[in-house]
Motif scaffolding. Structure first.
Motif, mmCIF file in Angstrom:
data_model
loop_
_atom_site.group_PDB
_atom_site.id
_atom_site.type_symbol
_atom_site.label_atom_id
_atom_site.label_comp_id
_atom_site.label_asym_id
_atom_site.label_seq_id
_atom_site.Cartn_x
_atom_site.Cartn_y
_atom_site.Cartn_z
ATOM 1 N N ASN A 65 0.039 9.007 -3.048
ATOM 2 C CA ASN A 65 1.252 8.814 -3.842
ATOM 3 C C ASN A 65 1.412 7.352 -4.249
ATOM 4 O O ASN A 65 1.761 7.047 -5.396
ATOM 5 C CB ASN A 65 2.486 9.259 -3.054
ATOM 6 C CG ASN A 65 2.540 10.754 -2.836
ATOM 7 O OD1 ASN A 65 1.848 11.508 -3.510
ATOM 8 N ND2 ASN A 65 3.356 11.183 -1.884
ATOM 9 N N ALA A 66 1.181 6.455 -3.294
ATOM 10 C CA ALA A 66 1.340 5.029 -3.567
ATOM 11 C C ALA A 66 0.381 4.570 -4.656
ATOM 12 O O ALA A 66 0.767 3.874 -5.606
ATOM 13 C CB ALA A 66 1.121 4.228 -2.292
ATOM 14 N N LEU A 67 -0.879 4.957 -4.530
ATOM 15 C CA LEU A 67 -1.880 4.530 -5.508
ATOM 16 C C LEU A 67 -1.602 5.104 -6.887
ATOM 17 O O LEU A 67 -1.735 4.414 -7.900
ATOM 18 C CB LEU A 67 -3.271 4.926 -5.027
ATOM 19 C CG LEU A 67 -3.766 4.245 -3.741
ATOM 20 C CD1 LEU A 67 -5.112 4.814 -3.326
ATOM 21 C CD2 LEU A 67 -3.844 2.738 -3.912
ATOM 22 N N GLN A 68 -1.205 6.361 -6.930
ATOM 23 C CA GLN A 68 -0.933 6.988 -8.226
ATOM 24 C C GLN A 68 0.274 6.361 -8.909
ATOM 25 O O GLN A 68 0.353 6.352 -10.134
ATOM 26 C CB GLN A 68 -0.730 8.495 -8.041
ATOM 27 C CG GLN A 68 -2.019 9.232 -7.718
ATOM 28 C CD GLN A 68 -1.848 10.739 -7.655
ATOM 29 O OE1 GLN A 68 -0.734 11.243 -7.507
ATOM 30 N NE2 GLN A 68 -2.952 11.463 -7.736
ATOM 31 N N ALA A 69 1.194 5.817 -8.111
ATOM 32 C CA ALA A 69 2.368 5.148 -8.681
ATOM 33 C C ALA A 69 2.068 3.696 -9.053
ATOM 34 O O ALA A 69 2.927 3.008 -9.604
ATOM 35 C CB ALA A 69 3.533 5.206 -7.694
ATOM 36 N N GLY A 70 0.860 3.228 -8.726
ATOM 37 C CA GLY A 70 0.475 1.870 -9.075
ATOM 38 C C GLY A 70 0.800 0.835 -8.023
ATOM 39 O O GLY A 70 0.775 -0.369 -8.307
ATOM 40 N N LEU A 71 1.088 1.275 -6.803
ATOM 41 C CA LEU A 71 1.372 0.341 -5.716
ATOM 42 C C LEU A 71 0.078 -0.151 -5.079
ATOM 43 O O LEU A 71 -0.953 0.530 -5.124
ATOM 44 C CB LEU A 71 2.229 1.001 -4.634
ATOM 45 C CG LEU A 71 3.554 1.629 -5.056
ATOM 46 C CD1 LEU A 71 4.276 2.194 -3.841
ATOM 47 C CD2 LEU A 71 4.433 0.633 -5.787
ATOM 48 N N THR A 72 0.134 -1.330 -4.479
ATOM 49 C CA THR A 72 -0.942 -1.813 -3.619
ATOM 50 C C THR A 72 -0.612 -1.413 -2.185
ATOM 51 O O THR A 72 0.513 -1.638 -1.718
ATOM 52 C CB THR A 72 -1.083 -3.341 -3.720
ATOM 53 O OG1 THR A 72 -1.565 -3.669 -5.025
ATOM 54 C CG2 THR A 72 -2.056 -3.881 -2.680
ATOM 55 N N VAL A 73 -1.571 -0.824 -1.504
ATOM 56 C CA VAL A 73 -1.376 -0.318 -0.143
ATOM 57 C C VAL A 73 -1.979 -1.284 0.870
ATOM 58 O O VAL A 73 -3.155 -1.651 0.768
ATOM 59 C CB VAL A 73 -2.037 1.067 0.020
ATOM 60 C CG1 VAL A 73 -2.001 1.523 1.483
ATOM 61 C CG2 VAL A 73 -1.336 2.088 -0.868
ATOM 62 N N ILE A 74 -1.176 -1.693 1.828
ATOM 63 C CA ILE A 74 -1.684 -2.427 2.994
ATOM 64 C C ILE A 74 -1.836 -1.382 4.094
ATOM 65 O O ILE A 74 -0.853 -0.941 4.693
ATOM 66 C CB ILE A 74 -0.733 -3.563 3.412
ATOM 67 C CG1 ILE A 74 -0.537 -4.535 2.243
ATOM 68 C CG2 ILE A 74 -1.284 -4.291 4.637
ATOM 69 C CD1 ILE A 74 0.514 -5.605 2.499
ATOM 70 N N TYR A 75 -3.069 -0.944 4.296
ATOM 71 C CA TYR A 75 -3.368 0.189 5.174
ATOM 72 C C TYR A 75 -3.736 -0.316 6.564
ATOM 73 O O TYR A 75 -4.692 -1.074 6.724
ATOM 74 C CB TYR A 75 -4.499 1.018 4.574
ATOM 75 C CG TYR A 75 -4.887 2.226 5.390
ATOM 76 C CD1 TYR A 75 -4.010 3.289 5.564
ATOM 77 C CD2 TYR A 75 -6.141 2.301 5.993
ATOM 78 C CE1 TYR A 75 -4.368 4.401 6.317
ATOM 79 C CE2 TYR A 75 -6.513 3.403 6.741
ATOM 80 C CZ TYR A 75 -5.613 4.455 6.907
ATOM 81 O OH TYR A 75 -5.980 5.551 7.652
ATOM 82 N N CYS A 76 -2.959 0.116 7.551
ATOM 83 C CA CYS A 76 -3.100 -0.393 8.914
ATOM 84 C C CYS A 76 -3.994 0.505 9.765
ATOM 85 O O CYS A 76 -3.861 1.736 9.739
ATOM 86 C CB CYS A 76 -1.736 -0.500 9.581
ATOM 87 S SG CYS A 76 -0.548 -1.510 8.672
ATOM 88 N N VAL A 77 -4.887 -0.125 10.508
ATOM 89 C CA VAL A 77 -5.777 0.583 11.422
ATOM 90 C C VAL A 77 -5.799 -0.157 12.754
ATOM 91 O O VAL A 77 -5.487 -1.346 12.820
ATOM 92 C CB VAL A 77 -7.211 0.683 10.858
ATOM 93 C CG1 VAL A 77 -7.230 1.479 9.552
ATOM 94 C CG2 VAL A 77 -7.814 -0.708 10.631
#
Length: 263
Positions: free
Chosen positions: A126-138
């Motif tokens: 959803n975030a990517l399709q809306a054009g957001l940059t994702v800070i993905y935590c692992v």
């Protein structure tokens, strides 16, 4: 471009803190520090992730800073668009408010709020399709580290989202490695251990995306001014996701300086 030439990110995750008046004071102090002792925008990205209630207020306050400081959402809904979903905030609503960055997959969300891999995939998509940059935590637990599973666990968490990230969308991803046992505990992975894991993450990413060499990988987990310089010196550590220390303007500013000065 080598990993050492990636412009670092320093992002403050305020979590469920502070109250409104303290947040305004904190931002005011941080803007003054940036004015008096600049952290050059060309050398370091800066971001702050306040509570959802304060996103637009903090964004407005940061718009008056001497340099760009991004406003980052701490989470978003697994539901896209608009609709009858009480309490939810979608990627589209964030984007409509000019919030362009969002954390996804923080261990507190995974552990306390049951964000499973399938839920996280929906959020990332959803975030990517809306054009957001994702800070993905692992990150891995202490038990997983002590049993020799740390690298396997972390790389699997990255592989989990590969199915929903298109080839070009990897440019909208920032990875944040946070060993769970170091979050809020005062314990920190040694710079050597952190660098080793970051190098493994980059190696794993190279099997998934052509953007692995340019993709920022941040370290989180009790980052503070006392260890920021050593962490910043590691070639595959491209910034920090800062928890408690970001609630102190001077500490957060010092951490930002440490990473900016490596460039």
């Amino acid at each position: 471009m080598s990993a050492t030439t990636i412009k670092p990110w320093v992002v403050g995750n305020w979590k469920m803190n502070p109250i409104h008046a303290d947040a305004q004071q904190l931002i005011s102090e941080f803007k003054t520090l940036l004015q008096d002792s600049p952290v050059e925008a060309e050398k370091c990205h800066l971001g702050i992730a306040p509570v959802t209630l304060a996103l637009t207020q903090i964004q407005a306050a940061l718009s008056e800073a001497v340099r760009p400081v991004y406003t980052v959402a701490q989470d978003l809904s697994r539901i896209a668009g608009l609709g009858a979903y009480t309490g939810e905030v979608s990627a589209e609503l964030l984007k409509d408010s000019q919030i362009d960055y969002v954390l996804v997959g923080h261990s507190e969300r995974r552990e306390l709020f049951a964000d499973t891999p399938s839920i996280l995939n929906e959020k990332v998509k959803n975030a990517l399709q809306a054009g957001l940059t994702v800070i993905y935590c692992v990150g891995e637990s202490l038990q997983q580290r002590e049993s020799g599973q740390a690298e396997q666990v972390v790389l699997q968490q990255i592989c989990d989202i590969a199915a929903v990230v298109d080839a070009e969308q990897w440019q909208q991803i920032v990875i944040a490695y946070e060993p769970i046992w170091a979050i809020g505990t005062g314990k920190t992975a040694s710079p050597e251990d952190a660098q080793t894991m970051h190098a493994k993450i980059r190696e794993g990413l190279s099997q998934i995306t052509a953007y692995a060499v340019t993709l920022p990988i941040l370290y989180g987990g009790s980052v503070k001014p006392e260890n920021a310089v050593e962490l910043a010196a590691c070639p595959d550590i491209n910034g920090a996701l800062v928890g408690g220390a970001s609630l102190n303007a001077a500490s957060f500013h010092q951490i930002a300086q440490a990473f900016a000065n490596t460039q």
